[in-house]
Design an enzyme around this catalytic site. Structure first.
Site, PDB file in Angstrom:
ATOM      1  N   GLU A  42     -58.389  30.068  -1.423  1.00  0.00           N
ATOM      2  CA  GLU A  42     -56.928  30.452  -0.735  1.00  0.00           C
ATOM      3  C   GLU A  42     -56.264  30.556  -1.998  1.00  0.00           C
ATOM      4  O   GLU A  42     -54.970  30.113  -1.895  1.00  0.00           O
ATOM      5  CB  GLU A  42     -56.616  29.378   0.220  1.00  0.00           C
ATOM      6  CG  GLU A  42     -57.311  28.749   1.492  1.00  0.00           C
ATOM      7  CD  GLU A  42     -57.262  30.109   2.153  1.00  0.00           C
ATOM      8  OE1 GLU A  42     -56.135  30.785   2.089  1.00  0.00           O
ATOM      9  OE2 GLU A  42     -58.210  30.234   3.113  1.00  0.00           O
ATOM     10  N   GLY A  43     -56.660  31.413  -3.057  1.00  0.00           N
ATOM     11  CA  GLY A  43     -55.870  31.856  -3.963  1.00  0.00           C
ATOM     12  C   GLY A  43     -56.353  30.652  -5.125  1.00  0.00           C
ATOM     13  O   GLY A  43     -55.876  29.436  -4.914  1.00  0.00           O
TER      14      GLY A  43
END
Lengths: 593, 593
Positions: A439-440
């Site tokens: 998620e990043g």
């Protein structure tokens, strides 16, 4: 040992540190009240302890199997998932129009922590479904919503997010999966996605994939990406399942942790292409995906908190049972629990204080998101939205840094036993590792914090937050409670350092971007350590004001955090503001060029 | 990818940071010279790259098997071990009277780093044999030496260290294994040991166990422990193997990492008791064991350095290959290697700078041990022994903390691929974890540093070291080389902080021991960060003085360390000196008592 949700810690965090009580009093939550919150968390805690926690190790040991394109999850998992949906847990904060309970995101955030603590690999599946629900609810056509939303909300079907391709990880714009429009308005999608969490499993009859792809005439980069809904099985008009769609799991990864969560390579196009439905408009896929990603980032932050709390509980229990050596001053035979040793106390205090700080940062993010969608006053909504945007990268990165650190310390408290898989401490350590990446990555979060969140409005979001924190510090100073030790001084210094660092970065984001980027990670750490310290202090003050019997322990935790963790803010300021050249020297130092 | 020993870094570290050159010039090493050092390291590097490194992943994936009391190691391992002994690598610093090459321990330390980087689970076996050799050489009878020492030195047989029992980990004094003297002067030993590294394997014909046990009338605690040599197979007068001794592997552990290294439960006494020979005197086992432990601790520190360097090399290579996003200011299609991103540069610089600092701390410890045994002047020997004693806990704990941190960053640089086991970054992360635990947890090392090493002689060892470091800092300041940035200032501040912190601790070790113990871990971190920074600066100065073409990169590394890592010393000072109460509050904060 099992997991017990720390309900009183969570409620203090939610109501005071995170600001739920103030938001309730301001009327942002309608007739929802704090008693409902407590009741929901109690029930969630029971479900987690009874159903999810016992499957955590089973899942780790069994993992998953892929055969003939079908994934089998670990023993007991499909049944647990069934109980999960039957209990209504998938629908906690889902939209009421589609069968959701419409509870605040803040409540769901606390629940997400609980699921993650009990069984992070299990909780990951509904986390992705929640993101899918959000994107569909916000950007999908009424027709798609009618067909898919209710079943996603209930959890009868699960959702996936499909961004990553071998050449397109952090650089989403590099993706190559192709979508071609058909005469009937649907799209045919061909391509390969990797790292797709729960891309295939045996817990539900259908899976609803959300796939990023590129139209033939799309612009390059992120501006040419569209989002498609791609069901595993087509859905007939009556809601029954139709033919199998051309999207298959062609491989699963052998991972460091999260063994029970299938991480799939998904292949579309071996049989003519998967049928997909456009979500939102063509080439607007990144906008839709960001809707999904913000909540997913908060969710991953909560995974960090959950795993940290589980690791802490296990380490504390071990430290009270395991006997080695004597406390200082004790003589004679026998031995004491290792808890008596100051070095062990330090580790455990650090674990709990860091976990508590990360928890409140995450909950505060959730409350801000709630207010940004629920408040009536557009100004209040806008301010809350800015606050949520600012907090999100910290909720994700600071909490998952902490999840890893706390799981590391959890192994350390166990000594040699920590390295033995049967003990279970190592599983938390392995599971936590991905949370700092997906998620990043946490580096991407830090860059987001500096370049978008700090710089977006000339620093206004940051100054507003720092003003609030400063008010908390004033209260600590005014309390004259000796139990706070030097908390007030340490937090004041940290706030001043953070203010200076923020200004320094703001001046350079545009003019010297590489200098600002070099400072991104230490800035996020500095911000998290300062914010976390002030939030814990605000909780301690609230506990005192409410006359809680546990107030002294919250004061002690806040003090420990201020004197041991927030105290690093000054050094981190210097790292940010005085070391950009030393980072830029990497070319010469590492490559010799 | 494979591993390449960083010979020029190692030589700079050894000769300058660690002080080998000065010790050579002072005549402590006889006719050994720096050219021999370089030649040995070159050859070691080749052997590691060609033979050991390719087996690292094989070992991790296959692990070991225990069947009918016999352990089978991974494919290729027995053959590699054979080549290891044939190449003379086991005998590098072994005593010349028993076939060893008698090379300086400092050279063996560099070799140990190389083996650990190539294959840490393999290198662990000779590490324990080396400790066994040392104990036997120092404390064994001539008869035992004659029978066992040559074969241990050559590596024809391996050695084990058997301290731990289920109730006796860090608290060695709690062990219960019993030894009873027999009429023939041997002892019969009964008991169970756990966590015995290479307690059983198929790489050699015999294994020589060194077992701590308690005589029937022994005093309680550590004063009643004796050390015994217990061969797996008895040895006949002609050196041939006799009957099987009653010591068997009854179990192996399923571990987080180090899969290829068998960690055995050893049972003695199922067939009347294992026959053992006393080493040293009765009840003097701890003294003998400390002889083994000091070098083993340095060896484990070098494992930390080795794994860190391996993780760094792999991450650097990936960062140069993997393309994602564009460098700031670059436009248009295509993507750059992720190395261009400042946040990635920061991670890689941190990895390399920390690794280099830990390396030199370990090598300096080895040089000090060498001088303490080789110098002619007793005063020089005594000072060197004090230096070695002071450095050992830091060599162990600081280097293994770094091993873990660098392996963590190594995974992070790989992004999602880092979490996939095939990539290999995760293996380093798993393998490194035990190094902070075994041979005395890092908390135990920190306590040793504060209570024994700092306090032993009123701080004299510390002041002597700080004086030397201060001289280095003066040279940096005097150099006026702008490439050093603020290195001189940062190190000066760090030294001053360390001086104050040391004094604060010294004043409390006796009078307020819990306060001193609460500060042990941050003190060790502070000491390591200050010492590491000064040592890297001394290497940079030496590289400049010698006109090395690579001098700018060493200056850049020293600067990075000073501005990003040594800069934490001030905050750590405050943690040590201002947070003891916050640690003591753990009882109230965590247990509610």
């Amino acid at each position: 040992m099992t997991y017990r949700a720390p309900i009183s810690d969570m409620l203090l965090s939610l109501n005071h540190g995170a600001g739920l009580k103030a938001a309730l009093e301001a009327g942002h939550y309608g007739d929802f009240d704090a008693d409902i919150a407590a009741a929901v968390l109690e029930e969630a805690g029971k479900f987690a302890s009874d159903v999810l926690a016992p499957l955590n190790k089973v899942g780790d040991e069994h993992g998953i199997k892929l055969e003939d394109g079908k994934v089998t999850t670990a023993p007991g998992w499909p049944d647990a998932y069934k109980r999960w949906t039957e209990g209504g847990w998938n629908a906690v904060s889902g939209p009421e129009d589609f069968g959701g309970q419409g509870l605040p995101l803040a409540i769901n955030a606390a629940c997400t922590e609980i699921w993650s603590a009990a069984n992070v690999a299990f909780g990951l599946c509904p986390l992705l479904t929640a993101s899918a629900i959000e994107a569909l609810d916000a950007h999908g056509s009424d027709e798609l919503k009618t067909i898919y939303l209710e079943k996603l909300v209930s959890g009868e079907w699960t959702g996936t997010m499909q961004l990553t391709e071998p050449q397109a990880g952090s650089d989403v714009g590099a993706l190559r999966t192709r979508a071609e429009k058909q005469a009937d308005g649907t799209y045919r999608i061909k391509g390969t996605k990797i790292f797709i969490t729960y891309g295939e499993h045996d817990m539900t009859d259908n899976i609803v994939h959300f796939v990023l792809a590129r139209l033939p005439d799309a612009p390059a980069g992120t501006k040419g990406i569209s989002l498609f809904l791609v069901p595993k099985f087509m859905v007939n008009a009556d809601g029954s399942l139709g033919p199998r769609n051309d999207i298959y799991a062609s491989g699963v990864e052998h991972k460091l942790g999260m063994h029970a969560s299938p991480t799939c390579t998904m292949t579309m196009g071996d049989h003519g292409g998967a049928i997909g439905y456009l979500i939102g408009e063509e080439n607007q896929g990144m906008r839709c995906m960001f809707t999904m990603m913000n909540q997913a980032r908060l969710g991953v932050g909560l995974e960090g908190v959950g795993v940290a709390d589980r690791a802490y509980q296990q380490a504390l229990s071990y430290a009270q049972e395991r006997r080695q050596g004597r406390a200082v001053g004790k003589k004679g035979d026998g031995s004491d629990a290792i808890f008596v040793h100051p070095d062990v106390k330090r580790m455990l205090m650090r674990m709990r204080a860091q976990t508590a700080a990360a928890r409140t940062i995450c909950y505060a993010t959730a409350v801000a998101i709630d207010v940004s969608t629920r408040a009536k006053d557009p100004k209040v909504r806008a301010e809350a939205a800015a606050r949520a945007a600012l907090l999100t990268p910290m909720a994700k990165a600071y909490s998952t840094d902490i999840g890893n650190e706390v799981a590391y310390l959890g192994v350390q408290v166990h000594g040699g036993m920590g390295f033995i898989e049967e003990t279970g401490a190592a599983q938390h350590y392995r599971d936590a590792r991905i949370t700092a990446i997906y998620e990043g990555t946490n580096g991407i979060q830090a860059i987001d914090l500096v370049t978008r969140k700090l710089a977006a409005n000339g620093g206004a979001s940051v100054w507003a937050l720092l003003d609030e924190l400063s008010a908390t510090v004033k209260q600590v100073e005014a309390s004259n409670d000796p139990a706070f030790g030097t908390t007030g001084t340490k937090l004041r210094e940290a706030l001043e350092a953070l203010t200076r660092t923020s200004k320094w970065l703001l001046e350079r984001v545009a003019s010297a971007p590489n200098d600002a980027l070099a400072g991104a990670t230490p800035y996020l750490q500095q911000f998290g350590a300062t914010l976390g310290g002030c939030l814990l202090a605000s909780e301690a003050l609230a506990a005192k004001a409410e006359g809680l019997g546990d107030a002294p322990r919250y004061v002690a935790l806040a003090r420990f955090f201020a004197e041991n963790i927030a105290v690093q803010a000054g050094a981190l300021e210097r790292t940010v503001t005085e070391s950009a050249e030393s980072v830029a020297a990497a070319d010469a130092a590492l490559l010799g060029s």
